[in-house]
Design an enzyme around this catalytic site. Structure first.
Site, PDB file in Angstrom:
ATOM      1  N   ASN A   1       0.765  -1.158   0.016  1.00 40.34           N
ATOM      2  CA  ASN A   1      -0.168   0.077  -0.030  1.00 40.34           C
ATOM      3  C   ASN A   1       0.950   1.353   0.013  1.00 40.34           C
ATOM      4  OD1 ASN A   1      -2.033  -1.828   0.176  1.00 40.34           O
ATOM      5  ND2 ASN A   1      -2.443  -1.521   2.151  1.00 40.34           N
TER       6      ASN A   1
ATOM      7  N   THR B   1     -15.384  38.381 -31.892  1.00 38.82           N
ATOM      8  CA  THR B   1     -16.143  37.877 -30.700  1.00 38.82           C
ATOM      9  C   THR B   1     -17.323  37.196 -31.110  1.00 38.82           C
ATOM     10  OG1 THR B   1     -17.311  39.968 -30.733  1.00 38.82           O
ATOM     11  CG2 THR B   1     -15.519  39.820 -29.349  1.00 38.82           C
ATOM     12  N   HIS B   2     -17.938  36.374 -30.758  1.00 34.17           N
ATOM     13  CA  HIS B   2     -19.095  35.476 -31.188  1.00 34.17           C
ATOM     14  C   HIS B   2     -18.802  34.875 -32.602  1.00 34.17           C
ATOM     15  CE1 HIS B   2     -21.409  37.676 -28.062  1.00 34.17           C
ATOM     16  NE2 HIS B   2     -20.614  38.661 -28.475  1.00 34.17           N
TER      17      HIS B   2
ATOM     18  N   SER C   1      -7.452  12.550 -48.454  1.00 38.16           N
ATOM     19  CA  SER C   1      -8.383  11.738 -48.542  1.00 38.16           C
ATOM     20  C   SER C   1      -8.487  10.588 -49.491  1.00 38.16           C
ATOM     21  CB  SER C   1      -9.853  12.807 -48.965  1.00 38.16           C
ATOM     22  OG  SER C   1     -10.684  11.575 -49.357  1.00 38.16           O
TER      23      SER C   1
ATOM     24  N   LYS D   1      -8.150  17.156 -50.924  1.00 36.53           N
ATOM     25  CA  LYS D   1      -8.386  17.519 -49.574  1.00 36.53           C
ATOM     26  C   LYS D   1      -6.933  17.547 -48.866  1.00 36.53           C
ATOM     27  CE  LYS D   1     -11.970  16.298 -47.455  1.00 36.53           C
ATOM     28  NZ  LYS D   1     -12.695  17.130 -46.340  1.00 36.53           N
TER      29      LYS D   1
ATOM     30  N   GLU E   1      -7.301  17.966 -35.190  1.00 37.11           N
ATOM     31  CA  GLU E   1      -8.978  17.215 -34.688  1.00 37.11           C
ATOM     32  C   GLU E   1      -8.490  16.238 -33.845  1.00 37.11           C
ATOM     33  OE1 GLU E   1     -10.645  15.956 -38.583  1.00 37.11           O
ATOM     34  OE2 GLU E   1     -10.058  17.823 -39.554  1.00 37.11           O
TER      35      GLU E   1
ATOM     36  N   LYS F   1      -4.463   3.913 -11.939  1.00 40.84           N
ATOM     37  CA  LYS F   1      -3.128   4.421 -12.722  1.00 40.84           C
ATOM     38  C   LYS F   1      -3.384   4.406 -14.218  1.00 40.84           C
ATOM     39  CE  LYS F   1      -1.479   1.126  -9.988  1.00 40.84           C
ATOM     40  NZ  LYS F   1      -1.999   1.735  -8.702  1.00 40.84           N
TER      41      LYS F   1
HETATM   42  N1  ARG Z   1      -1.325  -3.374  -7.707  1.00 37.07           N
HETATM   43  C1  ARG Z   1      -2.094  -2.604  -6.400  1.00 37.07           C
HETATM   44  C2  ARG Z   1      -2.553  -1.324  -6.958  1.00 37.07           C
HETATM   45  O1  ARG Z   1      -2.096  -0.975  -7.711  1.00 37.07           O
HETATM   46  C3  ARG Z   1      -0.894  -2.640  -5.470  1.00 37.07           C
HETATM   47  C4  ARG Z   1      -1.418  -2.661  -4.111  1.00 37.07           C
HETATM   48  C5  ARG Z   1      -1.908  -3.757  -3.385  1.00 37.07           C
HETATM   49  N2  ARG Z   1      -2.281  -3.534  -2.058  1.00 37.07           N
HETATM   50  C6  ARG Z   1      -3.077  -4.540  -1.561  1.00 37.07           C
HETATM   51  N3  ARG Z   1      -3.227  -4.276  -0.410  1.00 37.07           N
HETATM   52  N4  ARG Z   1      -3.611  -5.274  -2.304  1.00 37.07           N
HETATM   53  O2  ARG Z   1      -3.264  -0.697  -6.009  1.00 37.07           O
END
Ligand code: ARG
Length: 456
Positions: free
Chosen positions: A110, A155-156, A277, A283, A290, A325
């Site tokens: 953790n 503007t607009h 295109s 084109k 975009e 992540k």
């Molecule tokens: N892969 C987990 C994450 O990205 C790591 C932490 C996992 N901790 C746990 N108590 N299972 O959060």
């Protein structure tokens, strides 16, 4: 295979559950940070007498070797591992045996994952900052080149007053400067080490969190262990900073798309940043702009996903947080690509100053200056505004423009009009008279350029 975390459980997890649970597919990109964190941790354990120095040396040497092996491609990251933390520890233990099993003393995944993510994102913010500055420099160079190119300011999306193209570009340079500032601010708060918070409550071992943080170059440590492992504010801050940055790029994209159209014809993008295109041979599409505009939606989505994922979570760690992540990696990658493409697209953009000027000569964008002319001769602005409006209406009706309408005609509207009015409504005069600080005059643009370059 038995899990490292299989403490009280004996039964195997299902294959589907393993796949669902696994994060290695996306967290493997943090392998360097993970190993660097582990090296600092091993040293701290030895310094505090929790393990022997000889053991720490064995751990650190092998961790350095693993780092080297992954980087060089000698060691392939096993996508069947649960996550990068488990993978590194498993390889370590398979190579050096029992000593490897000591590494996880006074640590939890953790605080480990919180550490890795902070370190990884701090590096990425650094790179993004450098690239954003390059983009600001590219915009500033173009602005200098076209500080005397007249175009209609809108503007607009209606022609409003004449401005210089350089002034328009510098507006974006200013926005991006704020983005750089926001990222620096975000990084300042990110720069706090969570390692040593352990699972949630700290540890009974006599650790030295400051020593560990210092080795890794952090400015400070998280002072509440529950907060340390469950804080993802920095992810959300970065996502919101990147959302704002992408919004800026998206607005500029929209303008570039408009400017590249036949209807505007203000710029022509280099072939290197356009596509054709497969059916319409004429084109030349601004696909890059975009795409940046489109990808902005993804980054907003990443921000929303992170906010929503966190809002109901009780303290401290919950597995939901593994979802932090992919979104932030996606946002960082998307922003980095968008900025990179923009640097090239802006610096190779061909500006069609004649078309801009022609557009500025239509649409009565000097009508305000005509009113100002009368005001300077003593008429209250509201009355001058009314007269100027009536003259514009007359011109539209009779297919005339202010620049060539005869003086006798002007005099029908007010005796205050003299020959010098033509000088005052000349587009260059209109622009260069707007010499208030931050205005569109050449002098003001030069000041803006100087200011921005000074900051870069
Ligand atoms: N892969 C987990 C994450 O990205 C790591 C932490 C996992 N901790 C746990 N108590 N299972 O959060």
């Amino acid at each position: 295979m038995a899990k490292m975390w299989a403490g009280r459980t004996a039964g195997d997890t299902s294959k589907l559950a393993d796949e669902f649970n696994s994060s290695i597919g996306f967290d493997s990109r943090m392998y360097k940070e993970d190993i660097r964190g582990s090296i600092a941790h091993a040293r701290m354990l030895a310094k505090q007498g929790i393990i022997e120095w000889s053991e720490a040396d064995t751990l650190c040497d092998e961790l350095a070797r693993i780092l080297d092996d992954i980087t060089s491609g000698r060691l392939e990251i096993d996508m069947n591992a649960e996550d990068i933390h488990m993978f590194v520890e498993e390889v370590l233990t398979s190579r050096i045996g029992d000593v490897g099993k000591k590494l996880h003393t006074a640590r939890s995944r953790n605080d480990q994952v919180a550490l890795d993510l902070r370190m990884y994102l701090m590096n990425r913010v650094e790179e993004l900052t450098i690239d954003t500055k390059k983009l600001i420099a590219a915009l500033t160079d173009k602005a200098e080149e076209y500080k005397e190119a007249i175009m209609p300011g809108y503007t607009h999306l209606q022609r409003a007053q004449p401005i210089m193209f350089g002034h328009h570009l510098m507006a974006y340079a200013m926005m991006l400067l704020r983005d750089v500032d926001r990222m620096a601010d975000c990084k300042r708060r990110m720069n706090i080490s969570p390692i040593g918070c352990c699972a949630l409550a700290g540890t009974t071992y006599d650790t030295d969190r400051y020593f560990e943080a210092e080795q890794l170059g952090f400015d400070g440590i998280a002072l509440n262990s529950l907060d340390g492992v469950s804080d993802r504010d920095y992810v959300i801050e970065l996502l919101s900073d990147l959302s704002i940055l992408m919004m800026h790029l998206s607005r500029l994209s929209e303008e570039i798309i408009l400017w590249s159209s036949w209807e505007f014809g203000f710029v022509e993008l280099s072939d290197a940043y356009t596509t054709g295109s497969s059916i319409m041979p004429q084109k030349k599409n601004s696909d890059m702009a975009e795409l940046v505009r489109g990808k902005t939606g993804r980054v907003y989505g990443d921000l929303m996903a992170a906010l929503t994922m966190l809002k109901g979570l009780p303290l401290a760690y919950n597995k939901d947080m593994q979802e932090d992540k992919e979104g932030v990696f996606d946002a960082v990658d998307t922003a980095a690509m968008s900025i990179g493409v923009f640097i090239g697209m802006i610096s190779t953009m061909n500006v069609k100053t004649e078309n801009m000027k022609k557009a500025a000569q239509r649409g009565f964008i000097n009508a305000t200056d005509l009113a100002d002319y009368l005001t300077k001769k003593g008429m209250p602005f509201r009355s001058a505004y009314k007269i100027s409006g009536s003259i514009v209406a007359y011109c539209i009706e009779n297919n005339e423009v202010l620049e060539t309408l005869p003086l006798e005609k002007y005099k029908e509207y007010s005796d205050l009009f003299e020959e010098d009015l033509y000088e005052d409504i000349d587009l260059y005069t209109c622009v260069n008279k707007r010499n208030s600080v931050g205005g569109t005059s050449v002098q003001s643009i030069e000041q803006q350029i100087k200011y921005v370059r000074g900051l870069l």
